[in-house]
Every structure is written in C-alpha cells, then in structure tokens.
Enzyme design. Structure first.
Site, mmCIF file in Angstrom:
data_model
loop_
_atom_site.group_PDB
_atom_site.id
_atom_site.type_symbol
_atom_site.label_atom_id
_atom_site.label_comp_id
_atom_site.label_asym_id
_atom_site.label_seq_id
_atom_site.Cartn_x
_atom_site.Cartn_y
_atom_site.Cartn_z
ATOM 1 N N ASN A 9 10.270 66.382 5.339
ATOM 2 C CA ASN A 9 10.739 66.468 4.567
ATOM 3 C C ASN A 9 11.319 65.706 3.375
ATOM 4 O O ASN A 9 11.759 64.431 3.327
ATOM 5 C CB ASN A 9 12.384 67.294 4.792
ATOM 6 C CG ASN A 9 13.390 67.506 3.244
ATOM 7 O OD1 ASN A 9 13.055 67.375 2.196
ATOM 8 N ND2 ASN A 9 14.600 67.600 4.099
ATOM 9 N N LYS A 11 11.774 64.676 0.858
ATOM 10 C CA LYS A 11 12.912 64.969 -0.376
ATOM 11 C C LYS A 11 12.872 64.419 -1.652
ATOM 12 O O LYS A 11 11.007 64.686 -2.419
ATOM 13 C CB LYS A 11 14.234 64.277 0.574
ATOM 14 C CG LYS A 11 14.454 64.812 1.584
ATOM 15 C CD LYS A 11 16.188 64.016 2.412
ATOM 16 C CE LYS A 11 16.195 64.913 3.469
ATOM 17 N NZ LYS A 11 17.948 64.796 4.093
ATOM 18 N N HIS A 97 18.174 74.208 2.698
ATOM 19 C CA HIS A 97 18.573 72.866 3.216
ATOM 20 C C HIS A 97 19.985 72.311 2.962
ATOM 21 O O HIS A 97 21.054 73.035 1.917
ATOM 22 C CB HIS A 97 18.658 72.192 2.681
ATOM 23 C CG HIS A 97 18.277 70.978 3.217
ATOM 24 N ND1 HIS A 97 18.978 69.610 2.999
ATOM 25 C CD2 HIS A 97 16.919 69.566 4.759
ATOM 26 C CE1 HIS A 97 18.802 68.087 3.631
ATOM 27 N NE2 HIS A 97 17.700 69.144 4.566
ATOM 28 N N GLU A 99 21.640 69.987 1.662
ATOM 29 C CA GLU A 99 22.085 69.434 -0.050
ATOM 30 C C GLU A 99 21.811 70.481 -0.920
ATOM 31 O O GLU A 99 21.835 69.873 -1.727
ATOM 32 C CB GLU A 99 20.782 68.236 -0.183
ATOM 33 C CG GLU A 99 21.095 66.929 1.505
ATOM 34 C CD GLU A 99 19.593 66.200 1.720
ATOM 35 O OE1 GLU A 99 18.463 66.013 1.569
ATOM 36 O OE2 GLU A 99 19.671 65.619 3.086
ATOM 37 N N GLU A 169 20.553 71.719 12.078
ATOM 38 C CA GLU A 169 20.427 70.758 11.232
ATOM 39 C C GLU A 169 21.784 69.933 10.880
ATOM 40 O O GLU A 169 22.691 70.551 9.885
ATOM 41 C CB GLU A 169 20.091 70.936 9.779
ATOM 42 C CG GLU A 169 18.162 70.730 9.290
ATOM 43 C CD GLU A 169 17.552 70.113 9.106
ATOM 44 O OE1 GLU A 169 16.921 68.999 8.898
ATOM 45 O OE2 GLU A 169 17.820 70.134 7.154
ATOM 46 N N GLY A 175 20.340 61.981 7.358
ATOM 47 C CA GLY A 175 20.289 60.595 7.083
ATOM 48 C C GLY A 175 21.539 59.829 7.241
ATOM 49 O O GLY A 175 21.728 58.057 6.747
ATOM 50 N N SER A 214 18.543 63.041 11.718
ATOM 51 C CA SER A 214 18.016 61.907 12.420
ATOM 52 C C SER A 214 16.790 61.451 13.293
ATOM 53 O O SER A 214 16.957 61.129 14.208
ATOM 54 C CB SER A 214 19.505 60.552 12.522
ATOM 55 O OG SER A 214 20.302 60.527 11.144
HETATM 56 P P1 PGA Z 1 16.738 63.163 8.249
HETATM 57 O O1 PGA Z 1 16.848 64.369 7.586
HETATM 58 O O2 PGA Z 1 15.522 62.636 9.308
HETATM 59 O O3 PGA Z 1 16.339 61.852 7.244
HETATM 60 O O4 PGA Z 1 18.787 62.583 8.534
HETATM 61 C C1 PGA Z 1 16.343 65.288 8.031
HETATM 62 C C2 PGA Z 1 16.565 66.872 6.498
HETATM 63 O O5 PGA Z 1 17.386 66.560 5.912
HETATM 64 O O6 PGA Z 1 16.376 67.753 7.090
#
Ligand code: PGA
Length: 252
Positions: A9, A11, A97, A99, A169, A175, A214
């Site tokens: 992803n 982003k 997601h 976010e 997740e 993140g 992460s």
């Molecule tokens: P990350 O993000 O691996 O940077 O923690 C995962 C995601 O948001 O899909």
C-alpha cells in the site's frame, strides 16, 4: 491451499518516476526468485494507469487504495468508479482502510457499499478491519472486528467473501513501528475465520486473511508462519524494493 498474497500500500507517496523505478526493481527481483506468493501493489490514483503499462503482464498485480461508493458513472466530482479502475488494469481495491475510516469518517455501511461496488466492477475488494489502541485496551477488539465484518456479511451475504480478501490491521500498529505479536495477530485472524466459518466453512477455509501494521523484513517470517495469516498488507516497507522483496520471500 491458500496462495499467500503480499500487498504493498503505497499510500500518498512518491512520484510517477519513483513508482516506475520501484516496479522495475521489484520485477527484476522477482524474476530472480521463486516467489510462490502473489504480489500486489497499490499506488495512488494518478499513478495507476502509467504503472499498469509499466507492469505489462509481469508478475505484479495492480490495485487501487479506494473507490467510489457510487455505481456506474455520473456527476460525482472527485470520485473514481470501480469500472474505471478495472478498465485501466486494476484487479484489486482496498476498502475500509483505517486511514479512510479515521480521516474521512467512512462508516461500516459506506465501506460495505464500496465493497459491493468493487465486486460489481469485477474487482477483488481487500476489506480492511482493525481496532484502535483504546478499543484493544478496553477489551473490545473482537466486538469491533465483528461489527466491521457484519456490515458486509449482513448486507451482502457470506458468499461475497469467495472473491475477496480480508486484511486485519490493528490501527495501533499502522505506521507506528509497533507490530502485533504473531500470537496477537493469529488470535484475531482465527477469530475472523471462525466467524465466517460459522456461516460457510468452505468460504472461510479459502479466504485469504492478511496481516497489516508495521510488517517489515525482520518480522514478516514469524507472522506469516501463523496458521491463519495468509500474507501481508504492507505500507512503509513496500516502498523499499529490497525490503519488500524479502517480505515477499518470507510469504512464499
Ligand atoms: P505500515 O502500513 O506497514 O506502514 O504500518 C500498513 C497499512 O496501512 O496498510
């Protein structure tokens, strides 16, 4: 047997040039390896069409990070329809997601609508679910996950999961560098599969459930070794070709 899936992803990161360079490095890296995992990349909207051309039938599948909840086409300024994504070569799309849920206030119902629009367009939705730190500390992880799943299952029925992927997740792990332990992740993955198995054991058995939050080269192998973890949804680490290749190898 569930074929592992590793999804990157991207982003809101990078330029078209950096995306093309990443595709080049990943394609070269995969050509040198015997990766049994399916690999998916999800660049930002403006990069999808040119990246689709760069993929050119190679080993990487393409997905979008979001889609409109509106069917067909029409006066929906700023929206991108599922059919448009399929038309330019996307096979997958992320829905729900955290976010999108947090920053854009997407409700469980809206996420279920987007899930339906994705399948109508022939895309495979990757349904993201996960609890916040407060919810985990309050002991409501399973209630939250169940509610997020129920929004899709109750409005669309369990059969839709035959052509879908679920990504667990935990919001506190995205993140932050703080990964769920393999046991913590496995417990939730097993809960998800169990909930679906209660409605249809065959669909539950074939469903790929990815872990995200992460994921790094350093922790991927132990996560992917868990019975109900079928790959990863990778943010930050998917932007570094060598690290992402190591994660793909860990899933293979
Ligand atoms: P990350 O993000 O691996 O940077 O923690 C995962 C995601 O948001 O899909």
């Amino acid at each position: 047997m569930r074929t592992p899936l590793v999804a990157g992803n991207w982003k809101m990161h990078g330029t078209l040039a950096s995306g093309r360079a990443l595709v080049g490095a990943l394609s070269t890296g995969l050509a040198d390896r015997d990766a049994a995992a399916e690999v998916l990349i999800c660049p930002a909207f403006p990069h999808l069409a040119p990246i689709a051309e760069a993929l050119d039938g190679g080993p990487l599948a393409l997905g979008a990070q979001d889609l409109s909840d509106q069917p067909g086409e029409g006066a929906f300024t700023g929206d991108v329809g599922g059919a448009m994504l399929a038309d330019i070569g996307c096979a997958y799309v992320l829905v729900g997601h955290s976010e999108r849920r947090d920053i854009h206030g997407e409700s469980d119902e809206l996420v279920a609508d987007k899930f339906a629009r994705a399948q109508e367009a022939g895309l495979i939705p990757v349904l993201c679910v996960g609890e916040t730190l407060e919810e985990r500390q309050a002991g409501t992880t399973e209630t939250v996950i169940e509610r997020q799943l129920a929004a899709v299952l109750e409005s669309l029925g369990v059969a839709v999961l035959e052509h879908a992927v679920v990504a667990y997740e935990p919001v506190w792990a995205i993140g932050t560098g703080q990964t769920a332990t393999p046991d913590q992740a496995q417990a939730v993955h097993s809960f998800i599969r169990g909930k679906i198995a209660a409605q249809d054991a065959t669909i539950a058995g074939g469903l790929r459930i990815l872990y995200g939050g992460s994921v790094k080269a350093a922790n991927a192998r132990e996560l992917f070794a868990m019975t109900d973890i079928d790959g990863g949804l990778v943010g930050g680490a998917s932007l570094k070709a060598q690290e992402f290749l190591q994660i793909i190898e860990a899933a293979s």
